[in-house]
Design an enzyme around this catalytic site. Structure first.
Site, PDB file in Angstrom:
ATOM      1  N   SER A 276     -13.728  11.796 -24.399  1.00  0.00           N
ATOM      2  CA  SER A 276     -13.571  10.902 -23.251  1.00  0.00           C
ATOM      3  C   SER A 276     -12.828  11.572 -22.105  1.00  0.00           C
ATOM      4  O   SER A 276     -13.210  11.425 -20.929  1.00  0.00           O
ATOM      5  CB  SER A 276     -12.856   9.613 -23.666  1.00  0.00           C
ATOM      6  OG  SER A 276     -11.602   9.881 -24.259  1.00  0.00           O
ATOM      7  N   HIS A 306     -15.521   9.304 -32.096  1.00  0.00           N
ATOM      8  CA  HIS A 306     -14.396   9.242 -31.154  1.00  0.00           C
ATOM      9  C   HIS A 306     -13.782   7.846 -31.212  1.00  0.00           C
ATOM     10  O   HIS A 306     -13.235   7.451 -32.226  1.00  0.00           O
ATOM     11  CB  HIS A 306     -14.896   9.602 -29.751  1.00  0.00           C
ATOM     12  CG  HIS A 306     -13.797   9.868 -28.756  1.00  0.00           C
ATOM     13  ND1 HIS A 306     -12.475   9.988 -29.089  1.00  0.00           N
ATOM     14  CD2 HIS A 306     -13.836  10.023 -27.401  1.00  0.00           C
ATOM     15  CE1 HIS A 306     -11.747  10.220 -28.010  1.00  0.00           C
ATOM     16  NE2 HIS A 306     -12.555  10.233 -26.965  1.00  0.00           N
ATOM     17  N   HIS A 353      -7.689  15.020 -38.834  1.00  0.00           N
ATOM     18  CA  HIS A 353      -7.560  15.231 -37.398  1.00  0.00           C
ATOM     19  C   HIS A 353      -7.822  16.693 -37.109  1.00  0.00           C
ATOM     20  O   HIS A 353      -7.432  17.567 -37.876  1.00  0.00           O
ATOM     21  CB  HIS A 353      -6.159  14.829 -36.917  1.00  0.00           C
ATOM     22  CG  HIS A 353      -6.035  14.692 -35.433  1.00  0.00           C
ATOM     23  ND1 HIS A 353      -5.896  15.778 -34.609  1.00  0.00           N
ATOM     24  CD2 HIS A 353      -6.046  13.602 -34.626  1.00  0.00           C
ATOM     25  CE1 HIS A 353      -5.810  15.358 -33.354  1.00  0.00           C
ATOM     26  NE2 HIS A 353      -5.894  14.057 -33.336  1.00  0.00           N
ATOM     27  N   ARG A 362       1.397   8.305 -33.877  1.00  0.00           N
ATOM     28  CA  ARG A 362       0.896   7.012 -33.404  1.00  0.00           C
ATOM     29  C   ARG A 362       0.662   6.057 -34.576  1.00  0.00           C
ATOM     30  O   ARG A 362       0.850   4.841 -34.450  1.00  0.00           O
ATOM     31  CB  ARG A 362      -0.391   7.221 -32.593  1.00  0.00           C
ATOM     32  CG  ARG A 362      -0.190   8.089 -31.358  1.00  0.00           C
ATOM     33  CD  ARG A 362      -1.511   8.449 -30.699  1.00  0.00           C
ATOM     34  NE  ARG A 362      -2.361   9.213 -31.604  1.00  0.00           N
ATOM     35  CZ  ARG A 362      -3.628   9.563 -31.340  1.00  0.00           C
ATOM     36  NH1 ARG A 362      -4.184   9.200 -30.197  1.00  0.00           N
ATOM     37  NH2 ARG A 362      -4.332  10.267 -32.204  1.00  0.00           N
ATOM     38  N   ASP A 408      -6.186   5.667 -35.788  1.00  0.00           N
ATOM     39  CA  ASP A 408      -7.164   4.617 -36.079  1.00  0.00           C
ATOM     40  C   ASP A 408      -6.935   3.950 -37.432  1.00  0.00           C
ATOM     41  O   ASP A 408      -7.433   2.846 -37.670  1.00  0.00           O
ATOM     42  CB  ASP A 408      -8.586   5.206 -36.054  1.00  0.00           C
ATOM     43  CG  ASP A 408      -8.937   5.786 -34.699  1.00  0.00           C
ATOM     44  OD1 ASP A 408      -8.718   5.098 -33.697  1.00  0.00           O
ATOM     45  OD2 ASP A 408      -9.424   6.929 -34.655  1.00  0.00           O
TER      46      ASP A 408
END
Length: 476
Positions: A276, A306, A353, A362, A408
């Site tokens: 993105s 993504h 990752h 996060r 996520d």
């Protein structure tokens, strides 16, 4: 007369080119600049300073070779090739994403908060990414005020969304809404009227502000249209950016507003090479305006590798609960289901990752939020049990460099707790947040005068000739 008036009402305009001053008038732009002038002036001062520094670096070190490219990297998605400048954030393999040098835990501690909130205001992070300095409360209030005043969405944008079938994916609706809003682009108008290239950053900056201000309204409209029988909620101009977004979605709970502030902050940027961010930069390098550039980037975000990943995580957990016939599976049950997933040639969504080599900070931030606000929620407990179960299994395979959870793996469980169970919409939340980083970067692209991006491509036939020494390697 015209110049005297500009100097009297907006000192920040002094020194801009005469053709741009004409643009201010023909685009009915002046009143907006007065409101946004303080942040603009600070951004411009930082941009001038960095421009000078970059010119000196290139003058002295422009011929220096940075890194080496392996053939495998060329064939495997340019993975790890250093080829971009992204001033707003940097991904560290151990500490995770750093925004202007600050880690996620540091941002949660240092960024200003809402009056009744405990999580950082994303407006503060946007200021940090633009200016490069931690904001104080008055700086953040200034950004909030700007966004509140510019949040009105033209009716034709809603009409464009309403023209779509109700079963359209919310990300498709969202991107179409952004494209419909492109009619408001100051950059497109200024370029058509012949703006001086050294002033490109100004209309790009204003497009950025207006776009960020209006995105929560568009996203909330899509949510209420698709999932809440078209019962819409008007904005509350007294709330901060993320708090107002929560309100328009239909939530007045202060802890959910705090979740939105945290979510918008930790998803805002992830250096420049992800799909993105890179796509927004790439399209913007062709001098496409911020609306076109951002929409392109969000089409990339919608991909399952993504931004769609957060949707895939919660879907996978729901499927596991259904198959195991329990909403709180134990670790042994989870381990068996994970092994079954892997034996079918599938991945465990939310784990692994490309860069990180430890648990994503996060993820940790969301886990800390959950321990404070919803420690007894069964779905959250399941996420934590998965966290303790999956990494050892992935490690045992011997092929995975990072078996730890990414952002996520946790976000969906928090949203479900508060009743936002429509997981197809989760990527839209991600998109609203990611606007802060990719558009701040786009402002820097225009302020630094970065050129059209045009990497060299080759054919496999040429590669084979290189390897056989039949052609000069890395030819023109």
């Amino acid at each position: 007369m015209r110049h005297a008036f500009l100097h009297s009402v907006s000192p920040g305009l002094c020194g801009y080119s005469s053709d741009f001053l004409s643009y201010l008038y023909c685009s009915n732009f002046l009143s907006k600049n007065i409101i946004m002038g303080d942040l603009k002036d600070r951004f411009k001062a930082k941009a001038d300073e960095l421009n000078t520094e970059i010119k000196n670096l290139l003058k002295e070190h422009g011929e220096k070779v940075i890194g080496q490219v392996q053939l495998s990297q060329i064939y495997q998605g340019m993975r790890g090739i250093t080829g971009l400048i992204s001033e707003t954030s940097l991904l560290d393999a151990q500490d995770g994403i750093r925004f202007r040098g600050f880690s996620i835990p540091e941002l949660r501690e240092k960024l200003p908060r809402a009056r009744h909130g405990s999580e950082p205001l994303p407006e503060g992070l946007f200021y940090l990414m633009l200016v490069g300095e931690l904001p104080v409360e008055s700086d953040v209030n200034h950004v909030t005020d700007i966004l509140q005043r510019r949040s009105h969405v033209p009716n034709h944008v809603f009409a464009a969304i309403d023209a779509l079938p109700l079963n359209t994916h919310p990300m498709t609706m969202y991107v179409i809404g952004v494209m419909a809003l492109q009619t408001e682009s100051y950059f497109a108008k200024a370029y058509a009227e012949g703006i001086n290239k050294k002033d490109y950053w100004l209309p790009a900056f204003d497009d950025t502000i207006l776009l960020i201000a209006r995105l929560p309204r568009i996203a909330a409209y899509i949510y209420r249209r698709k999932y809440k029988n078209n019962h819409h909620i008007n904005p509350n101009g007294l709330l901060d950016w993320a708090g107002n977004f929560a309100h328009m979605l239909g939530y007045e709970d202060e802890s959910f507003m705090d979740l939105m502030r945290l979510y918008m902050t930790i998803h805002a940027d992830h250096e420049g090479g992800n799909v993105s961010a890179h796509t927004t930069h790439l399209v913007g390098s062709a001098l496409s305006d911020p609306y076109l550039s951002y929409a392109a980037g969000m089409n990339g975000l919608a991909g399952p590798l993504h931004g769609l990943a957060n949707q895939e995580v919660i879907k996978w957990i729901f499927e596991m609960q259904k198959e195991l016939k329990t909403d709180l599976p134990n670790k042994e049950q989870i381990a068996a289901y994970v092994k079954k997933t892997l034996s079918e040639g599938k991945v465990v969504p939310g784990y692994g990752h490309a860069v990180l080599r430890k648990t994503d900070p996060r993820f940790t931030a969301q886990m800390e939020f959950a321990k404070k606000h919803l420690p007894d929620d069964n779905l959250v407990q399941t996420v934590w049990n998965i966290y303790e179960t999956v990494p050892p299994i992935l490690k045992s395979l011997g092929k995975i460099k990072n078996p730890w959870p990414n952002v996520d793996a946790h976000s969906g469980a928090l949203l479900v707790h508060y009743g936002l169970v429509e997981y197809e919409f989760y990527t839209v939340l991600f998109a609203v947040s990611r606007s802060l980083g990719v558009l701040a970067n786009l402002c820097w692209d225009r302020a630094l005068g970065l050129p059209l991006e045009r990497p060299k491509s080759v054919t496999t036939d040429l590669v084979k000739r290189w390897l056989e020494n039949k052609d000069e390697i890395w030819g023109e």
